[in-house]
Design a protein around this motif. Structure first.
Motif, short mmCIF file in Angstrom:
data_model
loop_
_atom_site.label_atom_id
_atom_site.label_comp_id
_atom_site.label_asym_id
_atom_site.label_seq_id
_atom_site.Cartn_x
_atom_site.Cartn_y
_atom_site.Cartn_z
N GLN A 5 1.24 -10.12 6.51
CA GLN A 5 2.25 -11.15 6.30
C GLN A 5 2.52 -11.36 4.81
N PRO A 6 3.72 -11.77 4.44
CA PRO A 6 4.00 -12.08 3.04
C PRO A 6 3.26 -13.33 2.61
N PHE A 7 3.20 -13.56 1.30
CA PHE A 7 2.52 -14.73 0.78
C PHE A 7 3.18 -16.02 1.28
N GLY A 8 2.37 -17.04 1.50
CA GLY A 8 2.90 -18.35 1.83
C GLY A 8 3.46 -19.04 0.59
N GLU A 9 4.09 -20.19 0.82
CA GLU A 9 4.66 -20.95 -0.29
C GLU A 9 3.57 -21.35 -1.30
N GLY A 10 3.88 -21.17 -2.57
CA GLY A 10 2.98 -21.60 -3.63
C GLY A 10 1.94 -20.59 -4.04
N VAL A 11 1.80 -19.48 -3.30
CA VAL A 11 0.74 -18.52 -3.62
C VAL A 11 1.00 -17.83 -4.95
N LEU A 12 2.24 -17.38 -5.17
CA LEU A 12 2.53 -16.69 -6.42
C LEU A 12 2.29 -17.60 -7.62
N ARG A 66 4.72 5.47 2.34
CA ARG A 66 5.14 4.07 2.39
C ARG A 66 4.96 3.41 1.04
N VAL A 67 6.00 2.74 0.58
CA VAL A 67 5.86 1.87 -0.58
C VAL A 67 4.73 0.88 -0.30
N PHE A 68 3.90 0.63 -1.30
CA PHE A 68 2.76 -0.27 -1.11
C PHE A 68 3.11 -1.66 -1.62
N PRO A 69 3.36 -2.62 -0.71
CA PRO A 69 3.67 -3.98 -1.15
C PRO A 69 2.39 -4.71 -1.54
N LEU A 70 2.44 -5.49 -2.59
CA LEU A 70 1.26 -6.21 -3.02
C LEU A 70 1.18 -7.53 -2.26
N ASN A 71 0.41 -7.51 -1.18
CA ASN A 71 0.22 -8.69 -0.35
C ASN A 71 -1.23 -9.14 -0.33
N TYR A 72 -1.98 -8.74 -1.34
CA TYR A 72 -3.37 -9.17 -1.51
C TYR A 72 -3.40 -10.03 -2.77
#
Length: 249
Positions: free
Chosen positions: A218-225, A132-138
């Motif tokens: 879950q993906p990042f919420g708004e403003g996290v990036l 599995r591709v590892f998505p950066l969700n941390y």
């Protein structure tokens, strides 16, 4: 023949610094249980302005000598230093040339890469085993890179070096790839930085694995990036990437 044939004092000093850095990395990764039980960690460090690499590996759990030893080899596998040889043994008896050849293509074709590390860690290894591709969700891991995921190297008929180069061509920010059914390979400008990212990404893989069992990550919420990238000075470049991704094709 000398075991340090034709190496300058500057190269020998870099060898010793690389060994000191690796000893620190080994201690930290072991104490944090980031390494698996086999202690698999091998670093390849560019000697600037040459076709030489310093290759260091951490000792295995069964090794009586737990010190860090180094090899200096060219991209073509010519060995200039081999600390694994018995004292007085000629370099012609060395079997360490593969350390120079393994990632030679990456060092030849990606001048921004000065370090390649192959490592086995439990949770990144789990993602690799799942193909599995590892998505950066941390958030803490995403903070340090503009890459959003780590690709998986599955088809070993393609050399790993070529897969890494293809991954960098697709995303110049990617700092590592997963080795399917194995570990992970990190690459970047500096040894200690890549080692710190190993710990950070392994922590992210651990949290995300827990999240998989609690309803899904879950993906990042708004403003996290924006929040995270502002902390590390990456926001302006990251904002441009987001705008490009959102632009209609």
């Amino acid at each position: 023949m000398s075991q340090i044939a034709s190496l300058s004092e500057a190269v020998l000093q870099q060898v010793e610094q690389t060994k000191r850095d690796t000893a620190k990395i080994f201690r930290v990764l072991k104490e944090t249980r980031t390494l698996t039980a086999t202690n698999t960690f091998q670093a390849h460090v560019r000697v600037t302005g040459t076709d030489l690499l310093i290759v260091v590996a951490t000792p295995g759990p069964w090794d009586d000598d737990q010190g860090i030893r180094a090899v200096v080899a060219s991209y073509d596998g010519v060995v200039h230093l081999d600390e694994f040889l018995p004292v007085g043994a000629p370099l012609s008896e060395s079997r360490q040339g593969g350390g120079g050849r393994r990632y030679a293509a990456v060092f030849r074709e990606a001048p921004q890469v000065n370090v390649v590390i192959h490592v086995h860690t439990p949770y990144l290894g789990g993602w690799a085993a799942a193909h599995r591709v590892f998505p950066l969700n941390y958030a803490a891991a995403q903070r340090v890179t503009l890459a959003r995921e780590l690709p998986v190297y599955i088809d070993r008929r393609q050399p790993e070096s070529r897969f890494i180069l293809d991954a960098l061509a697709a995303d110049p920010h990617v700092p590592a790839v997963l080795e399917a059914n194995g570990g992970a390979t990190f690459f970047g400008p500096r040894l200690l930085q890549s080692a710190q990212w190993i710990l950070l990404f392994e922590e992210g893989a651990y949290f995300q694995a827990l999240g998989e069992n609690l309803g899904g990550v879950q993906p990042f919420g708004e403003g996290v990036l924006e929040q995270q990238w502002r902390m590390t000075g990456l926001w302006e470049e990251g904002r441009k990437l987001i705008q490009h991704q959102r632009a209609p094709s």
